[in-house]
Design a protein around this motif. Structure first.
Motif, PDB file in Angstrom:
ATOM      1  N   THR A 118      -7.099  15.185  -1.109  1.00 53.67           N
ATOM      2  CA  THR A 118      -8.428  15.687  -0.740  1.00 53.67           C
ATOM      3  C   THR A 118      -9.574  14.869  -1.326  1.00 53.67           C
ATOM      4  OG1 THR A 118      -7.618  17.955  -0.502  1.00 53.67           O
ATOM      5  CG2 THR A 118      -9.963  17.688  -0.965  1.00 53.67           C
ATOM      6  N   LEU A 119      -9.491  14.472  -2.592  1.00 52.20           N
ATOM      7  CA  LEU A 119     -10.644  13.863  -3.262  1.00 52.20           C
ATOM      8  C   LEU A 119     -11.074  12.556  -2.603  1.00 52.20           C
ATOM      9  CD1 LEU A 119     -12.558  14.439  -5.656  1.00 52.20           C
ATOM     10  CD2 LEU A 119     -11.113  12.932  -7.036  1.00 52.20           C
ATOM     11  N   HIS A 120     -10.154  11.877  -1.929  1.00 51.18           N
ATOM     12  CA  HIS A 120     -10.516  10.609  -1.292  1.00 51.18           C
ATOM     13  C   HIS A 120     -11.437  10.794  -0.088  1.00 51.18           C
ATOM     14  CE1 HIS A 120      -6.312  11.571   0.209  1.00 51.18           C
ATOM     15  NE2 HIS A 120      -7.047  11.724   1.302  1.00 51.18           N
ATOM     16  N   PHE A 121     -11.687  12.024   0.334  1.00 48.25           N
ATOM     17  CA  PHE A 121     -12.683  12.271   1.378  1.00 48.25           C
ATOM     18  C   PHE A 121     -14.104  12.362   0.813  1.00 48.25           C
ATOM     19  CE2 PHE A 121      -8.889  14.150   3.475  1.00 48.25           C
ATOM     20  CZ  PHE A 121      -8.899  13.362   4.619  1.00 48.25           C
ATOM     21  N   VAL A 122     -14.223  12.425  -0.495  1.00 54.92           N
ATOM     22  CA  VAL A 122     -15.523  12.628  -1.142  1.00 54.92           C
ATOM     23  C   VAL A 122     -16.067  11.287  -1.624  1.00 54.92           C
ATOM     24  CG1 VAL A 122     -16.740  13.838  -2.999  1.00 54.92           C
ATOM     25  CG2 VAL A 122     -14.766  14.920  -1.881  1.00 54.92           C
ATOM     26  N   PRO A 123     -17.304  10.926  -1.286  1.00 59.80           N
ATOM     27  CA  PRO A 123     -17.873   9.650  -1.745  1.00 59.80           C
ATOM     28  C   PRO A 123     -18.016   9.611  -3.265  1.00 59.80           C
ATOM     29  CG  PRO A 123     -19.167  10.575   0.060  1.00 59.80           C
ATOM     30  CD  PRO A 123     -18.221  11.650  -0.377  1.00 59.80           C
ATOM     31  N   VAL A 146      -4.064  20.101 -10.917  1.00 60.11           N
ATOM     32  CA  VAL A 146      -3.206  19.035 -10.400  1.00 60.11           C
ATOM     33  C   VAL A 146      -3.993  18.300  -9.318  1.00 60.11           C
ATOM     34  CG1 VAL A 146      -1.093  18.457  -9.182  1.00 60.11           C
ATOM     35  CG2 VAL A 146      -1.062  20.210 -10.955  1.00 60.11           C
ATOM     36  N   LEU A 147      -4.203  17.024  -9.556  1.00 57.74           N
ATOM     37  CA  LEU A 147      -4.941  16.157  -8.634  1.00 57.74           C
ATOM     38  C   LEU A 147      -3.991  15.093  -8.104  1.00 57.74           C
ATOM     39  CD1 LEU A 147      -7.553  14.838  -7.410  1.00 57.74           C
ATOM     40  CD2 LEU A 147      -7.764  13.596  -9.575  1.00 57.74           C
ATOM     41  N   VAL A 148      -3.890  15.000  -6.780  1.00 54.03           N
ATOM     42  CA  VAL A 148      -3.138  13.916  -6.135  1.00 54.03           C
ATOM     43  C   VAL A 148      -4.066  13.240  -5.149  1.00 54.03           C
ATOM     44  CG1 VAL A 148      -1.179  13.301  -4.679  1.00 54.03           C
ATOM     45  CG2 VAL A 148      -0.908  15.055  -6.438  1.00 54.03           C
ATOM     46  N   ASP A 149      -4.197  11.922  -5.283  1.00 51.69           N
ATOM     47  CA  ASP A 149      -5.206  11.188  -4.519  1.00 51.69           C
ATOM     48  C   ASP A 149      -4.648   9.850  -4.071  1.00 51.69           C
ATOM     49  OD1 ASP A 149      -7.851  11.135  -3.519  1.00 51.69           O
ATOM     50  OD2 ASP A 149      -8.516   9.857  -5.158  1.00 51.69           O
ATOM     51  N   LEU A 150      -5.119   9.381  -2.923  1.00 51.36           N
ATOM     52  CA  LEU A 150      -4.790   8.030  -2.473  1.00 51.36           C
ATOM     53  C   LEU A 150      -5.704   7.056  -3.206  1.00 51.36           C
ATOM     54  CD1 LEU A 150      -3.162   6.233  -0.569  1.00 51.36           C
ATOM     55  CD2 LEU A 150      -4.957   6.554   1.145  1.00 51.36           C
ATOM     56  N   CYS A 151      -5.115   6.143  -3.945  1.00 53.69           N
ATOM     57  CA  CYS A 151      -5.879   5.271  -4.844  1.00 53.69           C
ATOM     58  C   CYS A 151      -5.798   3.829  -4.365  1.00 53.69           C
ATOM     59  CB  CYS A 151      -5.347   5.396  -6.273  1.00 53.69           C
ATOM     60  SG  CYS A 151      -5.561   7.046  -6.961  1.00 53.69           S
ATOM     61  N   SER A 157      -8.718  -7.756  -4.035  1.00 55.85           N
ATOM     62  CA  SER A 157      -8.327  -8.836  -3.122  1.00 55.85           C
ATOM     63  C   SER A 157      -7.096  -8.469  -2.301  1.00 55.85           C
ATOM     64  CB  SER A 157      -8.061 -10.117  -3.918  1.00 55.85           C
ATOM     65  OG  SER A 157      -7.013  -9.918  -4.855  1.00 55.85           O
ATOM     66  N   ASN A 158      -6.282  -7.537  -2.800  1.00 53.96           N
ATOM     67  CA  ASN A 158      -5.060  -7.156  -2.083  1.00 53.96           C
ATOM     68  C   ASN A 158      -5.229  -5.847  -1.312  1.00 53.96           C
ATOM     69  OD1 ASN A 158      -5.157  -5.318  -4.172  1.00 53.96           O
ATOM     70  ND2 ASN A 158      -3.022  -5.603  -4.803  1.00 53.96           N
ATOM     71  N   TYR A 159      -6.485  -5.446  -1.060  1.00 56.87           N
ATOM     72  CA  TYR A 159      -6.720  -4.170  -0.392  1.00 56.87           C
ATOM     73  C   TYR A 159      -6.010  -4.099   0.960  1.00 56.87           C
ATOM     74  CZ  TYR A 159      -9.100  -0.476   2.205  1.00 56.87           C
ATOM     75  OH  TYR A 159      -9.368   0.619   2.980  1.00 56.87           O
ATOM     76  N   ASP A 160      -6.149  -5.133   1.785  1.00 62.82           N
ATOM     77  CA  ASP A 160      -5.522  -5.103   3.107  1.00 62.82           C
ATOM     78  C   ASP A 160      -4.006  -5.077   3.003  1.00 62.82           C
ATOM     79  OD1 ASP A 160      -7.853  -4.991   4.622  1.00 62.82           O
ATOM     80  OD2 ASP A 160      -8.089  -7.171   4.625  1.00 62.82           O
ATOM     81  N   ASP A 161      -3.448  -5.775   2.009  1.00 65.52           N
ATOM     82  CA  ASP A 161      -2.002  -5.734   1.814  1.00 65.52           C
ATOM     83  C   ASP A 161      -1.545  -4.320   1.468  1.00 65.52           C
ATOM     84  OD1 ASP A 161      -1.823  -8.459   2.271  1.00 65.52           O
ATOM     85  OD2 ASP A 161      -1.945  -8.976   0.144  1.00 65.52           O
ATOM     86  N   THR A 193     -11.699   5.844  -1.096  1.00 63.44           N
ATOM     87  CA  THR A 193     -10.671   5.670  -2.113  1.00 63.44           C
ATOM     88  C   THR A 193     -11.199   4.847  -3.290  1.00 63.44           C
ATOM     89  OG1 THR A 193      -9.816   3.709  -0.966  1.00 63.44           O
ATOM     90  CG2 THR A 193      -8.809   5.835  -0.425  1.00 63.44           C
ATOM     91  N   VAL A 194     -10.655   5.147  -4.465  1.00 63.45           N
ATOM     92  CA  VAL A 194     -11.001   4.423  -5.684  1.00 63.45           C
ATOM     93  C   VAL A 194      -9.705   4.105  -6.425  1.00 63.45           C
ATOM     94  CG1 VAL A 194     -13.272   5.509  -5.904  1.00 63.45           C
ATOM     95  CG2 VAL A 194     -11.284   6.574  -6.993  1.00 63.45           C
ATOM     96  N   PRO A 195      -9.713   3.146  -7.341  1.00 61.18           N
ATOM     97  CA  PRO A 195      -8.500   2.819  -8.099  1.00 61.18           C
ATOM     98  C   PRO A 195      -8.136   3.941  -9.066  1.00 61.18           C
ATOM     99  CG  PRO A 195     -10.359   1.526  -8.877  1.00 61.18           C
ATOM    100  CD  PRO A 195     -10.831   2.240  -7.652  1.00 61.18           C
ATOM    101  N   PRO A 196      -6.877   3.975  -9.521  1.00 64.24           N
ATOM    102  CA  PRO A 196      -6.433   5.049 -10.407  1.00 64.24           C
ATOM    103  C   PRO A 196      -7.290   5.214 -11.657  1.00 64.24           C
ATOM    104  CG  PRO A 196      -4.539   3.811  -9.614  1.00 64.24           C
ATOM    105  CD  PRO A 196      -5.756   3.070  -9.156  1.00 64.24           C
ATOM    106  N   ALA A 197      -7.685   4.115 -12.273  1.00 62.92           N
ATOM    107  CA  ALA A 197      -8.474   4.216 -13.505  1.00 62.92           C
ATOM    108  C   ALA A 197      -9.797   4.939 -13.273  1.00 62.92           C
ATOM    109  CB  ALA A 197      -8.724   2.820 -14.070  1.00 62.92           C
ATOM    110  N   ARG A 198     -10.348   4.817 -12.092  1.00 63.02           N
ATOM    111  CA  ARG A 198     -11.612   5.496 -11.795  1.00 63.02           C
ATOM    112  C   ARG A 198     -11.399   7.016 -11.749  1.00 63.02           C
ATOM    113  NH1 ARG A 198     -16.703   6.387 -12.697  1.00 63.02           N
ATOM    114  NH2 ARG A 198     -17.851   7.195 -10.886  1.00 63.02           N
ATOM    115  N   ASN A 199     -10.313   7.457 -11.134  1.00 58.69           N
ATOM    116  CA  ASN A 199     -10.032   8.884 -11.117  1.00 58.69           C
ATOM    117  C   ASN A 199      -9.826   9.427 -12.529  1.00 58.69           C
ATOM    118  OD1 ASN A 199     -10.316   9.631  -8.442  1.00 58.69           O
ATOM    119  ND2 ASN A 199      -8.169   9.276  -7.928  1.00 58.69           N
ATOM    120  N   GLU A 200      -9.124   8.680 -13.360  1.00 58.79           N
ATOM    121  CA  GLU A 200      -8.911   9.131 -14.735  1.00 58.79           C
ATOM    122  C   GLU A 200     -10.242   9.232 -15.478  1.00 58.79           C
ATOM    123  OE1 GLU A 200      -6.045   6.525 -16.441  1.00 58.79           O
ATOM    124  OE2 GLU A 200      -4.398   7.261 -15.183  1.00 58.79           O
ATOM    125  N   ALA A 201     -11.129   8.267 -15.261  1.00 62.46           N
ATOM    126  CA  ALA A 201     -12.441   8.304 -15.904  1.00 62.46           C
ATOM    127  C   ALA A 201     -13.261   9.491 -15.398  1.00 62.46           C
ATOM    128  CB  ALA A 201     -13.182   6.995 -15.648  1.00 62.46           C
TER     129      ALA A 201
END
Length: 227
Positions: A118-123, A146-151, A157-161, A193-201
């Motif tokens: 869900t959180l990846h829908f929020v800017p 419990v938070l599960v997010d697409l990170c 640089s490897n975003y498309d991959d 979406t944001v990287p995992p470290a951003r969600n932890e912060a």
């Protein structure tokens, strides 16, 4: 932010019937882990807040392993909530629903909460932090989230991959090719979406403690944290 495609009745129905399990590695097992982690702190007759409850899949999964828990589901999509009530038919007597966002949810306090897929829908313009802060304020002291997010880091640089890897998993899991391509496009144009470290912060900034990673599946990550 509302994901407009969930307001389409056909899309919503297709998502519930054939969606998350094909796009999220270990989806069913992740839900069981979420229930276990919440149960470590929650009482037998817990009240659980479910953010992004449209479709009802996680509410049903949690209710089936915890027969005395009660649930309050929140989702901005009327179509998804209508489906949730159907999906949760066997446990509907233990559920309540709010059409809206976390700010529209009851104050609680709740014994636990989930925010799955869900959180990846929020800017990330203050919206993610406000969402997490509003969740924390609705939890009892020490209660688990419990938070599960697409990170996916869109600046990497490897975003498309990583996006291609996400799509290949869905195809290999039997998802329709057109659905996969449409979802691949939404990853870039709709999701925040944001990287995992951003969600932890963000969790820490929102006031959560004991932040612990419990799930990783390709670019999906899951944490348990405590109010």
């Amino acid at each position: 932010m509302k994901a407009l495609h969930f307001d389409d009745a056909d899309f919503a129905r297709h998502y519930v019937e054939d969606g998350p399990g094909r796009f999220v590695p270990g989806y069913a097992v992740m839900q069981r882990m979420a229930a276990q982690l919440i149960a470590e702190r929650a009482p037998e007759g817990a009240d659980i807040l479910v953010l992004g409850a449209g479709g009802g899949l996680e509410t049903l999964a949690l209710a089936q392993v915890q027969p005395n828990w009660r649930f309050h589901g929140v989702d901005p999509s009327a179509e998804m909530l209508a489906l949730a009530k159907t999906v949760c038919g066997p446990v509907l007597s233990r559920t309540e629903w709010t059409e809206g966002y976390i700010q529209d949810a009851p104050a609680g306090p709740f014994d636990g909460a989930t925010c799955l897929l869900t959180l990846h829908f929020v800017p990330d313009d203050g919206g993610k932090l406000e969402t997490l802060g509003a969740l924390r304020r609705r939890l009892k002291p020490g209660a688990p989230l419990v938070l599960v997010d697409l990170c996916l880091d869109k600046a990497a640089s490897n975003y498309d991959d990583r996006r291609d890897r996400y799509a290949r998993f869905a195809l290999n899991s039997g998802a329709d090719a057109d659905d996969v391509e449409a979802t691949r496009t939404r990853l870039k144009e709709v999701l925040h979406t944001v990287p995992p470290a951003r969600n932890e912060a963000l969790l820490a900034e929102a006031g959560f403690k004991g932040i612990e990673l419990f799930y990783a599946g390709l670019s999906w990550r899951g944490w348990v944290a405590y109010a």
